[in-house]
Design a protein around this motif. Sequence first.
Motif, PDB file in Angstrom:
ATOM      1  N   ARG A 109       0.878  -0.856  -0.438  1.00  0.00           N
ATOM      2  CA  ARG A 109      -0.145  -0.110  -0.014  1.00  0.00           C
ATOM      3  C   ARG A 109       0.710   1.253   0.314  1.00  0.00           C
ATOM      4  O   ARG A 109       0.394   2.080  -0.889  1.00  0.00           O
ATOM      5  N   TRP A 110       1.468   1.272   1.478  1.00  0.00           N
ATOM      6  CA  TRP A 110       2.717   2.639   0.929  1.00  0.00           C
ATOM      7  C   TRP A 110       3.549   2.944  -0.065  1.00  0.00           C
ATOM      8  O   TRP A 110       4.195   3.449  -0.991  1.00  0.00           O
ATOM      9  N   LEU A 111       4.294   1.400  -1.283  1.00  0.00           N
ATOM     10  CA  LEU A 111       4.887   1.403  -2.003  1.00  0.00           C
ATOM     11  C   LEU A 111       3.963   2.395  -3.197  1.00  0.00           C
ATOM     12  O   LEU A 111       4.115   2.760  -4.152  1.00  0.00           O
ATOM     13  N   LEU A 112       2.077   1.423  -3.449  1.00  0.00           N
ATOM     14  CA  LEU A 112       1.684   2.575  -4.025  1.00  0.00           C
ATOM     15  C   LEU A 112       0.765   4.208  -4.243  1.00  0.00           C
ATOM     16  O   LEU A 112       1.742   4.221  -5.109  1.00  0.00           O
ATOM     17  N   SER A 113       1.576   4.528  -2.817  1.00  0.00           N
ATOM     18  CA  SER A 113       1.096   5.703  -2.579  1.00  0.00           C
ATOM     19  C   SER A 113       2.645   6.880  -3.125  1.00  0.00           C
ATOM     20  O   SER A 113       2.496   7.759  -2.957  1.00  0.00           O
ATOM     21  N   GLN A 114       3.732   6.260  -3.580  1.00  0.00           N
ATOM     22  CA  GLN A 114       4.296   6.401  -3.790  1.00  0.00           C
ATOM     23  C   GLN A 114       4.681   6.376  -4.748  1.00  0.00           C
ATOM     24  O   GLN A 114       5.690   6.809  -5.393  1.00  0.00           O
ATOM     25  N   GLY A 115       3.959   5.999  -5.911  1.00  0.00           N
ATOM     26  CA  GLY A 115       4.349   5.636  -6.886  1.00  0.00           C
ATOM     27  C   GLY A 115       5.016   4.199  -7.791  1.00  0.00           C
ATOM     28  O   GLY A 115       5.338   4.518  -8.755  1.00  0.00           O
ATOM     29  N   ARG A 116       5.990   3.356  -7.230  1.00  0.00           N
ATOM     30  CA  ARG A 116       5.977   2.297  -7.150  1.00  0.00           C
ATOM     31  C   ARG A 116       5.367   1.470  -7.670  1.00  0.00           C
ATOM     32  O   ARG A 116       5.174   0.188  -6.839  1.00  0.00           O
ATOM     33  N   ARG A 117       4.390   0.912  -8.605  1.00  0.00           N
ATOM     34  CA  ARG A 117       3.460   0.522  -8.044  1.00  0.00           C
ATOM     35  C   ARG A 117       4.556  -1.272  -8.867  1.00  0.00           C
ATOM     36  O   ARG A 117       3.918  -2.312  -8.119  1.00  0.00           O
ATOM     37  N   GLU A 118       4.958  -1.040  -9.560  1.00  0.00           N
ATOM     38  CA  GLU A 118       5.918  -2.476 -10.249  1.00  0.00           C
ATOM     39  C   GLU A 118       6.665  -3.415  -8.408  1.00  0.00           C
ATOM     40  O   GLU A 118       6.743  -4.228  -8.777  1.00  0.00           O
ATOM     41  N   ASP A 119       7.334  -2.232  -7.565  1.00  0.00           N
ATOM     42  CA  ASP A 119       7.903  -2.971  -6.421  1.00  0.00           C
ATOM     43  C   ASP A 119       6.826  -4.078  -5.481  1.00  0.00           C
ATOM     44  O   ASP A 119       7.030  -4.450  -5.632  1.00  0.00           O
ATOM     45  N   ALA A 120       5.730  -2.772  -6.001  1.00  0.00           N
ATOM     46  CA  ALA A 120       4.385  -3.363  -5.262  1.00  0.00           C
ATOM     47  C   ALA A 120       3.956  -4.120  -5.409  1.00  0.00           C
ATOM     48  O   ALA A 120       3.552  -5.554  -4.908  1.00  0.00           O
ATOM     49  N   GLU A 121       3.555  -4.724  -6.967  1.00  0.00           N
ATOM     50  CA  GLU A 121       3.404  -5.819  -7.298  1.00  0.00           C
ATOM     51  C   GLU A 121       4.335  -7.096  -7.477  1.00  0.00           C
ATOM     52  O   GLU A 121       3.937  -8.194  -7.345  1.00  0.00           O
ATOM     53  N   SER A 122       5.801  -6.924  -7.147  1.00  0.00           N
ATOM     54  CA  SER A 122       6.869  -8.183  -6.547  1.00  0.00           C
ATOM     55  C   SER A 122       6.217  -8.533  -6.438  1.00  0.00           C
ATOM     56  O   SER A 122       6.585  -9.470  -5.381  1.00  0.00           O
ATOM     57  N   ILE A 123       5.867  -7.897  -4.696  1.00  0.00           N
ATOM     58  CA  ILE A 123       5.685  -7.943  -3.265  1.00  0.00           C
ATOM     59  C   ILE A 123       4.845  -9.238  -3.002  1.00  0.00           C
ATOM     60  O   ILE A 123       4.704  -9.790  -2.420  1.00  0.00           O
ATOM     61  N   LEU A 124       3.663  -8.765  -4.191  1.00  0.00           N
ATOM     62  CA  LEU A 124       2.591  -9.114  -3.976  1.00  0.00           C
ATOM     63  C   LEU A 124       2.401 -10.527  -4.376  1.00  0.00           C
ATOM     64  O   LEU A 124       1.729 -11.844  -4.027  1.00  0.00           O
TER      65      LEU A 124
END
Length: 554
Positions: A283-298
Motif C-alpha cells: 500500500r505504501w509503495l503504491l502511494s509513492q508511485g512504485r507500482r512495480e515494486d508493490a506488484e513484485s511483493i504481491l
Amino acid sequence: MRDYDEATAFLGDWGRFQRLMFIFLSASTIPNGFSGMSVVFLADTPEHECIVPWDANISLAWRNVSIPLESMNDGAMRRSQCTRYNLSALRDFTDRQFLPGVDVNVSTIARERCLDGWEYSRQRYISTIVSEWDLVCENNWKGPLTASLFYFGVLTGSFISGQLADRFGRKPVLFGTMAVQTAFSLIQVFSPNWELFCILFFIVGMGQISNYVTAFVLGTEILSPSARIIYSTLGVCLFFAIGYMILPGLAFFLRSWRMLLLALSMPGLLYIPLWWFVPESPRWLLSQGRREDAESILIKAAKKNGICPPTPIFESTEFQDGLHEDTHFHSILDLIRTSNIRSITLVFLYIWMAVSIGYHGLSLNTSNLHGDPYLNAFISAAVEFPAYLAAWFLLKLLPRRMSMCLTLSLGGALLISMLLIPEDLTAVSISLAMLGKFGITAAFSIVYIFTAELYPTVVRNMAVGACSTSSRVGSIIAPYFVYLGIFNRILPYMVMGSLTILAGVIILLLPESFGKSLPETINHMEIMKGFKRRKSCDIRRGGRSPTVLASTLL
C-alpha cells in the motif's frame, strides 16, 4: 480506481503469507512489553536506612538505637530511612558510659543526614538503580524522573517515527527502531552513572514506541480486512501482554538490575533474520508511485500461498488516475488540513490521551496494592488477556464507535463506582479497579485499528504516530493522577473515570469505518467525511450567494 483490497483479494485471507506476517509482526512487539514496564523493577526503591560505620566508636547499645523511629500514615512505627542520631553525641554518651533510655532520653538527641550513605535491604532485590546510585531521600526525585524521561522518549518517538515511516517506508523504520531499542538497552547495562542511564533510557523509549506503532501499521496494511481485526487485538496487543507477563518472571529470578536489563535486551537480537522475511507495505509503495515494486511483493506472496496472480495486478491507467494527486510529500499538517480531518484528529487526540491516562494510571497504581510486587505485576498483565479477547469479539460483531463507547463507558463507570465501596472492603475495590482496567485496555486495543481505518495510507503511520504522541502525554501525567490518592484514595479513580466516560461519549462524533475499505489518499478520506453541510443564503453587496452556514460531525 479499484479498491486495493478488491485488487488483492486473489491472495485470500489466511494463506501461508498472511500467517507468517501475522506471527512475525506480532512477535516483534514482545520486547515492547519488557521495556515498557521494566522501570517498575529497575527503579524500585528497596527498604533502606543510614549506614552507621563500625569504626564509629559507639557501644552496641547505642548502635542499636542509632536510627530514629518514625510514625507512618497508618500509625505504625518504622526506622527512619533518611536520618540517624548524631554520631558525635552517641560517641560522647559511649565514652561517658551512659545507657539509652536510662541515662538519656533518646528522642531528644539531635539528628543528622546519612553522611556515610545508606544500606539497602536485599530481601527483594540484589540491586536497583536506586540502591546503586543512592536515589533516595534528598535525591528521591530522580527515581520518578527516570520513568518520566523514558516516557518523554516514547513521546518523541511517537511524533518522529510516523513521519519517517510515511516518507521512507514502514520496513526500514520498523527494523531501524528495533535496532535502536536493542542496541541502546545493551549499552544501558554498562551505565556508569544515573545521568547516562537516563539519556540512554530516553533513546530506548524512542525506539520502543516507534517499533510498536510501525509494526501495527505495517500489519494493518498487509493483511486482509478480516485478518486485520485479529491482528490488531490478538496479534500485537496480545503479544505485548505476553512480554508484560514475562517481565515479572524474569525480575523474580534476576534480582540485579544489570542482569535483568541484559536479559530483557538480548531477545532483540533474535529479530535480525526477520529483515529477509518481512516485506515493505505494498500500500505504501503504491502511494509513492512504485507500482512495480508493490506488484513484485504481491506476486511473491501469491506464490507462498500457492496462487497464480493476475497480470497485471494494478492497471496502469487506474493507478495513475487514483494516485497522481497524492504522490507528493505529506507532512503532519495534512492531519489538520481540512475541517473534516482536523475535527477527527482533535477527537482522536483527546481519546488517546484519556485512555492512556486510565491505562497507565491503573497499571502504575498496582505497586500500591498489598502483597508481592511480582505477583501484582503479573495479575495486572494477565487482566489484559481477556480484555483483548473481548476487543476481538466486539470488532467482529459491532461497529467501531459502538465498541469504543461500550468499553470506555464500562471502564469509567466501574472506576467511579468505587466511590460507593467502603474503605475496609479492599478486595472489592481492587476487583473494580481491575475490571475498570479491563474495559480501558479493550478500548486501547480497539482505538488503534479505528484510527488506522479512518486515515488514508499516505498519512496513516503519521496519524497513528501523532495520536500515540498524545497517548504518551497521557502516560507522562498519569503518575500525577495516582498522586492524587494522597489527598483522597478515591479521587484518582473519580478523575480517571470521568475522563474515560467523556471519551466514550465523544467517540460517537466520529465517522464509522466498520465494513469499509481503507482509504488510500487524502481525497479518499474526504469521501468518507462525516460532515453535513447545510447551505444558507448570505446577503452580500452583489446580492445573495450560497455559503456554508454550519458543519457538524456525524
